[in-house]
Design a protein around this motif. Sequence first.
Motif, PDB file in Angstrom:
ATOM      1  N   SER A  40       8.378   8.990   6.320  1.00 56.31           N
ATOM      2  CA  SER A  40       7.049   9.340   6.846  1.00 56.31           C
ATOM      3  C   SER A  40       6.201  10.071   5.817  1.00 56.31           C
ATOM      4  CB  SER A  40       7.193  10.191   8.111  1.00 56.31           C
ATOM      5  OG  SER A  40       7.847   9.461   9.139  1.00 56.31           O
ATOM      6  N   THR A  41       6.831  10.979   5.058  1.00 58.78           N
ATOM      7  CA  THR A  41       6.069  11.690   4.031  1.00 58.78           C
ATOM      8  C   THR A  41       5.658  10.749   2.905  1.00 58.78           C
ATOM      9  OG1 THR A  41       8.172  12.400   3.040  1.00 58.78           O
ATOM     10  CG2 THR A  41       7.050  13.946   4.510  1.00 58.78           C
ATOM     11  N   MET A  42       6.438   9.717   2.655  1.00 58.75           N
ATOM     12  CA  MET A  42       6.043   8.703   1.683  1.00 58.75           C
ATOM     13  C   MET A  42       4.739   8.026   2.117  1.00 58.75           C
ATOM     14  SD  MET A  42       6.273   6.588  -0.907  1.00 58.75           S
ATOM     15  CE  MET A  42       7.884   6.397  -1.654  1.00 58.75           C
ATOM     16  N   ILE A  43       4.624   7.713   3.413  1.00 56.23           N
ATOM     17  CA  ILE A  43       3.403   7.092   3.919  1.00 56.23           C
ATOM     18  C   ILE A  43       2.212   8.022   3.731  1.00 56.23           C
ATOM     19  CG2 ILE A  43       2.274   6.256   6.014  1.00 56.23           C
ATOM     20  CD1 ILE A  43       5.089   5.414   6.992  1.00 56.23           C
ATOM     21  N   ALA A  44       2.388   9.312   4.013  1.00 57.61           N
ATOM     22  CA  ALA A  44       1.306  10.276   3.815  1.00 57.61           C
ATOM     23  C   ALA A  44       0.907  10.354   2.345  1.00 57.61           C
ATOM     24  CB  ALA A  44       1.726  11.654   4.327  1.00 57.61           C
ATOM     25  N   ALA A  45       1.891  10.341   1.458  1.00 50.92           N
ATOM     26  CA  ALA A  45       1.590  10.382   0.021  1.00 50.92           C
ATOM     27  C   ALA A  45       0.845   9.121  -0.413  1.00 50.92           C
ATOM     28  CB  ALA A  45       2.889  10.538  -0.777  1.00 50.92           C
ATOM     29  N   MET A  46       1.225   7.972   0.129  1.00 53.05           N
ATOM     30  CA  MET A  46       0.526   6.722  -0.176  1.00 53.05           C
ATOM     31  C   MET A  46      -0.929   6.792   0.275  1.00 53.05           C
ATOM     32  SD  MET A  46       3.584   4.092   0.970  1.00 53.05           S
ATOM     33  CE  MET A  46       2.605   2.596   0.795  1.00 53.05           C
ATOM     34  N   ALA A  47      -1.152   7.304   1.487  1.00 51.36           N
ATOM     35  CA  ALA A  47      -2.517   7.396   2.016  1.00 51.36           C
ATOM     36  C   ALA A  47      -3.365   8.343   1.173  1.00 51.36           C
ATOM     37  CB  ALA A  47      -2.480   7.862   3.472  1.00 51.36           C
ATOM     38  N   ASN A  48      -2.798   9.469   0.768  1.00 49.84           N
ATOM     39  CA  ASN A  48      -3.554  10.415  -0.058  1.00 49.84           C
ATOM     40  C   ASN A  48      -3.795   9.868  -1.458  1.00 49.84           C
ATOM     41  OD1 ASN A  48      -3.932  12.516   1.828  1.00 49.84           O
ATOM     42  ND2 ASN A  48      -1.839  13.234   1.524  1.00 49.84           N
ATOM     43  N   HIS A  49      -2.851   9.125  -1.983  1.00 42.63           N
ATOM     44  CA  HIS A  49      -3.024   8.540  -3.319  1.00 42.63           C
ATOM     45  C   HIS A  49      -4.130   7.492  -3.332  1.00 42.63           C
ATOM     46  CE1 HIS A  49      -1.849   7.244  -7.342  1.00 42.63           C
ATOM     47  NE2 HIS A  49      -1.847   5.995  -6.904  1.00 42.63           N
ATOM     48  N   LEU A  50      -4.189   6.666  -2.292  1.00 39.75           N
ATOM     49  CA  LEU A  50      -5.172   5.589  -2.229  1.00 39.75           C
ATOM     50  C   LEU A  50      -6.476   6.003  -1.559  1.00 39.75           C
ATOM     51  CD1 LEU A  50      -2.767   2.714  -1.099  1.00 39.75           C
ATOM     52  CD2 LEU A  50      -3.780   2.994  -3.376  1.00 39.75           C
ATOM     53  N   ASP A  51      -6.472   7.151  -0.860  1.00 39.92           N
ATOM     54  CA  ASP A  51      -7.629   7.592  -0.078  1.00 39.92           C
ATOM     55  C   ASP A  51      -7.907   6.601   1.056  1.00 39.92           C
ATOM     56  OD1 ASP A  51      -9.588   9.463   0.544  1.00 39.92           O
ATOM     57  OD2 ASP A  51     -11.141   8.400  -0.581  1.00 39.92           O
ATOM     58  N   TYR A  52      -6.865   6.197   1.773  1.00 42.48           N
ATOM     59  CA  TYR A  52      -6.962   5.225   2.866  1.00 42.48           C
ATOM     60  C   TYR A  52      -6.782   5.928   4.207  1.00 42.48           C
ATOM     61  CZ  TYR A  52      -6.520   1.098  -0.212  1.00 42.48           C
ATOM     62  OH  TYR A  52      -6.711   0.121  -1.152  1.00 42.48           O
ATOM     63  N   ASP A  53      -7.327   5.293   5.270  1.00 38.16           N
ATOM     64  CA  ASP A  53      -7.012   5.698   6.638  1.00 38.16           C
ATOM     65  C   ASP A  53      -5.610   5.213   7.000  1.00 38.16           C
ATOM     66  OD1 ASP A  53      -9.545   6.858   7.105  1.00 38.16           O
ATOM     67  OD2 ASP A  53     -10.402   4.909   7.602  1.00 38.16           O
ATOM     68  N   VAL A  54      -5.055   5.796   8.074  1.00 38.15           N
ATOM     69  CA  VAL A  54      -3.727   5.403   8.549  1.00 38.15           C
ATOM     70  C   VAL A  54      -3.836   4.995  10.013  1.00 38.15           C
ATOM     71  CG1 VAL A  54      -1.355   6.139   8.967  1.00 38.15           C
ATOM     72  CG2 VAL A  54      -2.569   6.958   6.946  1.00 38.15           C
ATOM     73  N   TYR A  55      -3.313   3.797  10.334  1.00 42.28           N
ATOM     74  CA  TYR A  55      -3.227   3.312  11.707  1.00 42.28           C
ATOM     75  C   TYR A  55      -1.748   3.274  12.101  1.00 42.28           C
ATOM     76  CZ  TYR A  55      -8.108   1.797  11.458  1.00 42.28           C
ATOM     77  OH  TYR A  55      -9.480   1.770  11.329  1.00 42.28           O
ATOM     78  N   ASP A  56      -1.371   4.162  13.009  1.00 38.14           N
ATOM     79  CA  ASP A  56       0.024   4.272  13.446  1.00 38.14           C
ATOM     80  C   ASP A  56       0.173   3.538  14.767  1.00 38.14           C
ATOM     81  OD1 ASP A  56       2.632   4.966  13.814  1.00 38.14           O
ATOM     82  OD2 ASP A  56       2.226   7.031  14.404  1.00 38.14           O
ATOM     83  N   ILE A  57       0.844   2.387  14.749  1.00 36.07           N
ATOM     84  CA  ILE A  57       0.978   1.559  15.946  1.00 36.07           C
ATOM     85  C   ILE A  57       2.242   1.946  16.699  1.00 36.07           C
ATOM     86  CG2 ILE A  57       1.285  -0.779  16.826  1.00 36.07           C
ATOM     87  CD1 ILE A  57      -0.318  -1.835  14.534  1.00 36.07           C
TER      88      ILE A  57
END
Length: 506
Positions: free
Chosen positions: A274-291
Motif C-alpha cells: 500500500s505504501t508503494m502505491i502512495a509513493a507511486m502517486a506522489n512520484h507521478l502527481d496522480y490521483d488514486v482511485y481505490d476500487i
Amino acid sequence: MEASGWSTSLSSGIVLSLVAVVWTVLWNNLQGLQLQQFVGRHLNRHARRLAAIVDPYLTITIAEYDGGRMKRSDAYKEVQAYLQRATCAAGGGVRHLKAETAKDVDALVLSMGDNEEVADAFRGATVWWLAYSTPPREDNAPSYWGGGRAARADRRFYRLFFLERDRDLVLGEYLPHVRREGRAVMVKNRQRKLFTNLSGDGYDADGMWSESVWSHVVFEHPKTFATLAMDPAKKKEVMDDLDAFRKGKDYYARVGKAWKRGYLLYGPPGTGKSTMIAAMANHLDYDVYDIELTSVRTNTDLRKLFIETTSKSIIVIEDIDCSLDLTRARKKKKKANDDGQKNDGDKKDGAEPSDEEKDAGGTKVTLSGVLNFIDGLWSACGGERIIVFTTNHVEKLDPALIRHGRMDKHIEMSYCCFEAFKLLAKVYLDVESHNLFDAVESLLREANMTPADVAENLTPKSVDDDADSCLAALVEELEKAKEKVLAKKEGKGKDAADGDDDDDEY
C-alpha cells in the motif's frame, strides 16, 4: 328571365364544385411534394434575417455532459476554470458565487452561481458568459446506465453570447484561448484526490446534487520513494519505469496501445504494498482511485467506474485474491459444472441455497468483466492511467488475470533486507552507522521480518528511547524470528523423516 337566372346559379355552383375538387386534388399533391415545408423554410429564413437585425447576437452553449452523459465534458470544466478570474473581478458584476477549497488551505476557488452573467474582453471584442441549469427531464425514458445522475441531476450549461461580426474571432481564436487558459488554471488549482466507489450520492463541488459513482477526499499521504524501505536497485527500476510511462504518450500512440500500464504488487502482509502505491502517486502527481470490488454489482457497473476515472490516475484493487473468487476461476468453473451435474438429482425442490450461493448473489462481477476492465475496448477511454493489483498470494490468481499486457510489471514486495533497514534507521533514528548494524545484517539473512515490523521496532516508544535501545530491541526481535525459522525447518525435517519411516514399513 327567371329561367336564365336559375341557369346562371346552377352553372356557378357547378364551377365552384369543380374548383373545390381541383383544389383538393392539388392540395393533396402539394402535401406530397412537401411544399408546405418549402414555404415554411423560406418564411423561417426571412424571420431569422429579421431577428438578426433586431438581435445581432449569436450564442454557443456548452453542456456539462456530452452525448449520452457518460462522462463530464472537458470543455465545460475548462470554461468553468477560465471564468474564475472574471468571476472574482470587482467589475465582473457577479453577485452570487459558489466556493470550494483550493490547493492553498487558506484560499477558496470561486465560480458563478446559476443565472449569473459575466463579461470578458478579447482583442477588442466583448463577449458574455451565462451560467444556468435546467431540471432533469420527467419522462420515464430509460438511460444507458439505468438512471442515476444522468436521469435525476440538474443539467448545467454555460452559454456564450457574442456579436455576429466577431464570429470568426470567437470561433477561431477566442474559444481555443479559453480552453488553453482553463487547463492552465485547473493544473494550478489541482488538488490530488483519493477516490472510493462507496456511497457516491451527495452534493458535488458545485453545490449540485449528484449521484456520482465516486466519492473522494484530498490525497495527503506523505510516503515517497525517498522514505520507502526497499532494495535501492529495485526501487530505481520502478521509478525509471514510471518515468518512462509518464513520458510515453507518443510511444504508446506509435505502437497502437492504450496509454495505460498494469502493476502487480505481491508479497506477505506488511511488506509495503500500500505504501508503494502512495509513493507511486506522489512520484507521478496522480490521483488514486481505490476500487472496493465486492461493492460492484455487475460488469457494467465496473465499466462505468472505469469510464468516470480521469487521466493521470492510479486505479487500485487491493487484495484482489480476497475481493472476488478470481483464483484459478476457469479451472474451478469446469469442476463446478461437473459437480453440478452430479448433484442436481440429489438437491430437493425448494431447498435452501448454500452460504456460498447466497454470498455470490451480492456481486455478479466475473473474471471476464475484470479482464475487459483491464485491457478491453473500454480501457482505451482516456489515457495516462496505471492499474495496480495487490495480493498476498500471487500463486492463487488466474494466469489470464496477471499475464503481461494486463499486469505488465510484477513487483515482489519481500521481507526487509539490510539496505532497506539502513534507510529505515536513517529515517526513524537519524543514524547511518552503529555497532549493532553488523548483528542486524547477519540476522536479516536468517530471519524473516517485514519492513513494517522493523519500522515498529525502530520507533521510539518513550522519551528515554534512543538509537541504542531501539536497535537493541530490534536485534532481540530478530533473534526470536530466527528461532521461529529454525524451529519451522526442524519441524519440516522431522515430518519428512517420519514420512520416510512410514514408507519403509510398506
